[in-house]
Design a protein around this motif. Structure first.
Motif, PDB file in Angstrom:
ATOM      1  N   GLU A  85      -4.901  11.579   0.030  1.00 58.90           N
ATOM      2  CA  GLU A  85      -5.694  12.291   1.028  1.00 58.90           C
ATOM      3  C   GLU A  85      -5.221  13.732   1.133  1.00 58.90           C
ATOM      4  OE1 GLU A  85      -6.701  12.469   5.812  1.00 58.90           O
ATOM      5  OE2 GLU A  85      -5.759  10.669   4.988  1.00 58.90           O
ATOM      6  N   ALA A  86      -6.139  14.664   0.941  1.00 53.72           N
ATOM      7  CA  ALA A  86      -5.873  16.073   1.226  1.00 53.72           C
ATOM      8  C   ALA A  86      -6.155  16.294   2.707  1.00 53.72           C
ATOM      9  CB  ALA A  86      -6.766  16.960   0.363  1.00 53.72           C
ATOM     10  N   VAL A  87      -5.135  16.631   3.459  1.00 52.49           N
ATOM     11  CA  VAL A  87      -5.249  16.731   4.917  1.00 52.49           C
ATOM     12  C   VAL A  87      -5.613  18.160   5.294  1.00 52.49           C
ATOM     13  CG1 VAL A  87      -4.074  16.423   7.115  1.00 52.49           C
ATOM     14  CG2 VAL A  87      -3.591  14.866   5.211  1.00 52.49           C
ATOM     15  N   PRO A 134       0.827  -1.215   0.000  1.00 48.81           N
ATOM     16  CA  PRO A 134       0.000   0.000   0.000  1.00 48.81           C
ATOM     17  C   PRO A 134       0.861   1.263   0.000  1.00 48.81           C
ATOM     18  CG  PRO A 134      -0.716  -1.557   1.699  1.00 48.81           C
ATOM     19  CD  PRO A 134       0.607  -2.047   1.198  1.00 48.81           C
ATOM     20  N   VAL A 135       0.452   2.235  -0.798  1.00 47.63           N
ATOM     21  CA  VAL A 135       1.117   3.531  -0.852  1.00 47.63           C
ATOM     22  C   VAL A 135       0.077   4.608  -0.583  1.00 47.63           C
ATOM     23  CG1 VAL A 135       2.469   5.148  -2.246  1.00 47.63           C
ATOM     24  CG2 VAL A 135       2.762   2.667  -2.563  1.00 47.63           C
ATOM     25  N   THR A 136       0.397   5.546   0.295  1.00 53.94           N
ATOM     26  CA  THR A 136      -0.501   6.653   0.632  1.00 53.94           C
ATOM     27  C   THR A 136       0.220   7.969   0.409  1.00 53.94           C
ATOM     28  OG1 THR A 136      -1.639   5.328   2.318  1.00 53.94           O
ATOM     29  CG2 THR A 136      -1.910   7.719   2.440  1.00 53.94           C
ATOM     30  N   VAL A 137      -0.458   8.896  -0.246  1.00 52.05           N
ATOM     31  CA  VAL A 137       0.059  10.245  -0.449  1.00 52.05           C
ATOM     32  C   VAL A 137      -0.797  11.203   0.365  1.00 52.05           C
ATOM     33  CG1 VAL A 137       0.342  12.123  -2.118  1.00 52.05           C
ATOM     34  CG2 VAL A 137       1.012   9.781  -2.731  1.00 52.05           C
ATOM     35  N   LEU A 138      -0.178  11.877   1.326  1.00 54.36           N
ATOM     36  CA  LEU A 138      -0.849  12.891   2.136  1.00 54.36           C
ATOM     37  C   LEU A 138      -0.391  14.267   1.669  1.00 54.36           C
ATOM     38  CD1 LEU A 138      -0.347  11.374   5.723  1.00 54.36           C
ATOM     39  CD2 LEU A 138      -2.298  11.063   4.188  1.00 54.36           C
ATOM     40  N   ALA A 139      -1.343  15.150   1.387  1.00 57.35           N
ATOM     41  CA  ALA A 139      -1.009  16.486   0.896  1.00 57.35           C
ATOM     42  C   ALA A 139      -1.611  17.542   1.809  1.00 57.35           C
ATOM     43  CB  ALA A 139      -1.534  16.665  -0.527  1.00 57.35           C
ATOM     44  N   ALA A 140      -0.840  18.581   2.081  1.00 60.40           N
ATOM     45  CA  ALA A 140      -1.290  19.665   2.954  1.00 60.40           C
ATOM     46  C   ALA A 140      -2.175  20.635   2.187  1.00 60.40           C
ATOM     47  CB  ALA A 140      -0.084  20.401   3.524  1.00 60.40           C
ATOM     48  N   THR A 141      -3.350  20.910   2.704  1.00 58.63           N
ATOM     49  CA  THR A 141      -4.280  21.805   2.015  1.00 58.63           C
ATOM     50  C   THR A 141      -3.838  23.253   2.051  1.00 58.63           C
ATOM     51  OG1 THR A 141      -5.615  21.987   4.025  1.00 58.63           O
ATOM     52  CG2 THR A 141      -6.274  20.310   2.419  1.00 58.63           C
ATOM     53  N   TRP A 158      -0.957  22.965  -5.685  1.00 62.54           N
ATOM     54  CA  TRP A 158      -0.152  21.930  -5.044  1.00 62.54           C
ATOM     55  C   TRP A 158      -0.953  20.657  -4.849  1.00 62.54           C
ATOM     56  CZ3 TRP A 158       4.488  20.339  -4.384  1.00 62.54           C
ATOM     57  CH2 TRP A 158       4.843  19.485  -3.340  1.00 62.54           C
ATOM     58  N   LEU A 159      -2.204  20.787  -4.454  1.00 61.28           N
ATOM     59  CA  LEU A 159      -3.043  19.600  -4.276  1.00 61.28           C
ATOM     60  C   LEU A 159      -3.233  18.858  -5.592  1.00 61.28           C
ATOM     61  CD1 LEU A 159      -5.812  20.855  -1.808  1.00 61.28           C
ATOM     62  CD2 LEU A 159      -3.895  19.333  -1.306  1.00 61.28           C
ATOM     63  N   ALA A 160      -3.377  19.602  -6.680  1.00 62.85           N
ATOM     64  CA  ALA A 160      -3.534  18.962  -7.987  1.00 62.85           C
ATOM     65  C   ALA A 160      -2.278  18.178  -8.370  1.00 62.85           C
ATOM     66  CB  ALA A 160      -3.846  20.010  -9.045  1.00 62.85           C
ATOM     67  N   ARG A 170      -2.196  15.097  -6.193  1.00 62.89           N
ATOM     68  CA  ARG A 170      -3.211  14.132  -6.637  1.00 62.89           C
ATOM     69  C   ARG A 170      -2.735  13.390  -7.890  1.00 62.89           C
ATOM     70  NH1 ARG A 170      -6.906  17.471  -6.674  1.00 62.89           N
ATOM     71  NH2 ARG A 170      -7.818  17.086  -4.610  1.00 62.89           N
ATOM     72  N   SER A 171      -2.135  14.123  -8.817  1.00 61.83           N
ATOM     73  CA  SER A 171      -1.597  13.502 -10.023  1.00 61.83           C
ATOM     74  C   SER A 171      -0.454  12.549  -9.679  1.00 61.83           C
ATOM     75  CB  SER A 171      -1.111  14.588 -10.985  1.00 61.83           C
ATOM     76  OG  SER A 171      -0.523  14.018 -12.127  1.00 61.83           O
TER      77      SER A 171
END
Length: 291
Positions: free
Chosen positions: A248-250, A219-226, A232-234, A237-238
């Motif tokens: 996940e946008a945190v 499993p791989v998870t990408v957490l991004a700071a809103t 940056w979120l885009a 996400r890409s």
């Protein structure tokens, strides 16, 4: 306080908790104590390993320049030195996202899951010219600044300011004594300059590695700071889509997510392989903070 020798360099290591192993690797110029808010949320379920890369925290200066493969092998070397030879969840913040992804690609049998915490992204990086010249210039700059007393005078203040602007609220929670012990030194200044100088080379090396080595079936998870905004979120996400990762946008998080939302980081680790480490758990990508 524990030190292990990897590549003939003493590395400062902190180990807490018990259970399946997870490794926490912080971003450029950060230290082991920057994960302090996350550790209590994980230690009941995981053996939590934190280490300082050369020139960071309390570790000795670097013997060689950073590389993606070198940092991947460093993670393995730290685990081996601690006698932890089974699969581990590897967690990388910022530039350390490069390192843990490289670890997963080069050491798939040692990878239980990957969590990328507001990871650095470079879609089109190329290796800069004259790397030896760049290394020499970075070392010379560090020597000049150190001789002028800059680390002692400005190191802790710079650290405090950088943490403050990288969060959604609040200052630097690290104890003043630890901050001065690390950031008032020429060692940490030199380590940060060296990693920053070779940032694009490491990114380019990782892009090449993606062409040759697939990610393991983990499993791989990408957490991004809103707080960084929609652009940056885009990109994040890409990036997650490219890796086949959960995204996940945190909310309520700046770049230093481990300080703003330690609960989100801990959940990503625990849900990657399940709280007992036995397999992935499927949950919503939107979470409320721990009570």
């Amino acid at each position: 306080m524990t030190f292990v020798r990897v590549g003939d360099v003493p590395h400062h290591v902190a180990v807490d908790g018990s259970g399946p192993v997870c490794v926490l690797s912080a971003g450029l110029a950060m230290s082991w104590f920057d994960w302090d808010p996350v550790v209590p949320l994980l230690a009941e379920h995981r053996t939590v390993v934190r280490f300082d890369r050369p020139g960071h925290g309390l570790s000795a200066p670097a013997a060689v320049v950073p590389s993606a493969a070198g940092e991947a092998h460093r993670i393995k070397g730290v685990l081996d030195a601690l006698g932890l030879r089974g699969p581990a969840t590897v967690v990388g913040h910022s530039i350390a996202g490069f390192h843990v992804e490289a670890f997963a690609r080069l050491h798939p049998a040692r990878t239980a899951a990957v969590v990328l915490v507001d990871s650095s992204i470079e879609e089109h990086a190329r290796v800069p010219a004259a790397p030896a010249v760049r290394t020499a210039a970075a070392r010379a700059l560090g020597t000049v600044l150190s001789a002028a007393g800059v680390p002692a005078a400005l190191g802790p203040l710079t650290r405090r300011a950088a943490v403050r602007i990288s969060r959604t609220g609040g200052g630097d929670p690290a104890p003043a004594g630890l901050v001065r012990r690390c950031y008032a030194t020429s060692r940490v200044l030199q380590g940060a300059l060296l990693e920053n100088t070779h940032y694009r080379a490491v990114a380019a090396e990782l892009l090449a590695l993606r062409e040759r080595n697939a990610l393991p079936a983990a499993p791989v998870t990408v957490l991004a700071a809103t707080a960084a905004g929609e652009r940056w979120l885009a990109r994040q996400r890409s990036f997650a889509h490219e890796l086949g990762a959960r995204f996940e946008a945190v909310e309520r998080s700046g770049h230093l997510m481990m300080l703003d939302r330690p609960d989100a980081v801990a959940r990503a680790v625990l849900e990657g392989t399940g709280r007992t480490g036995g397999g992935p758990a499927v949950r919503s990508v939107r979470h409320q903070p721990f009570a």
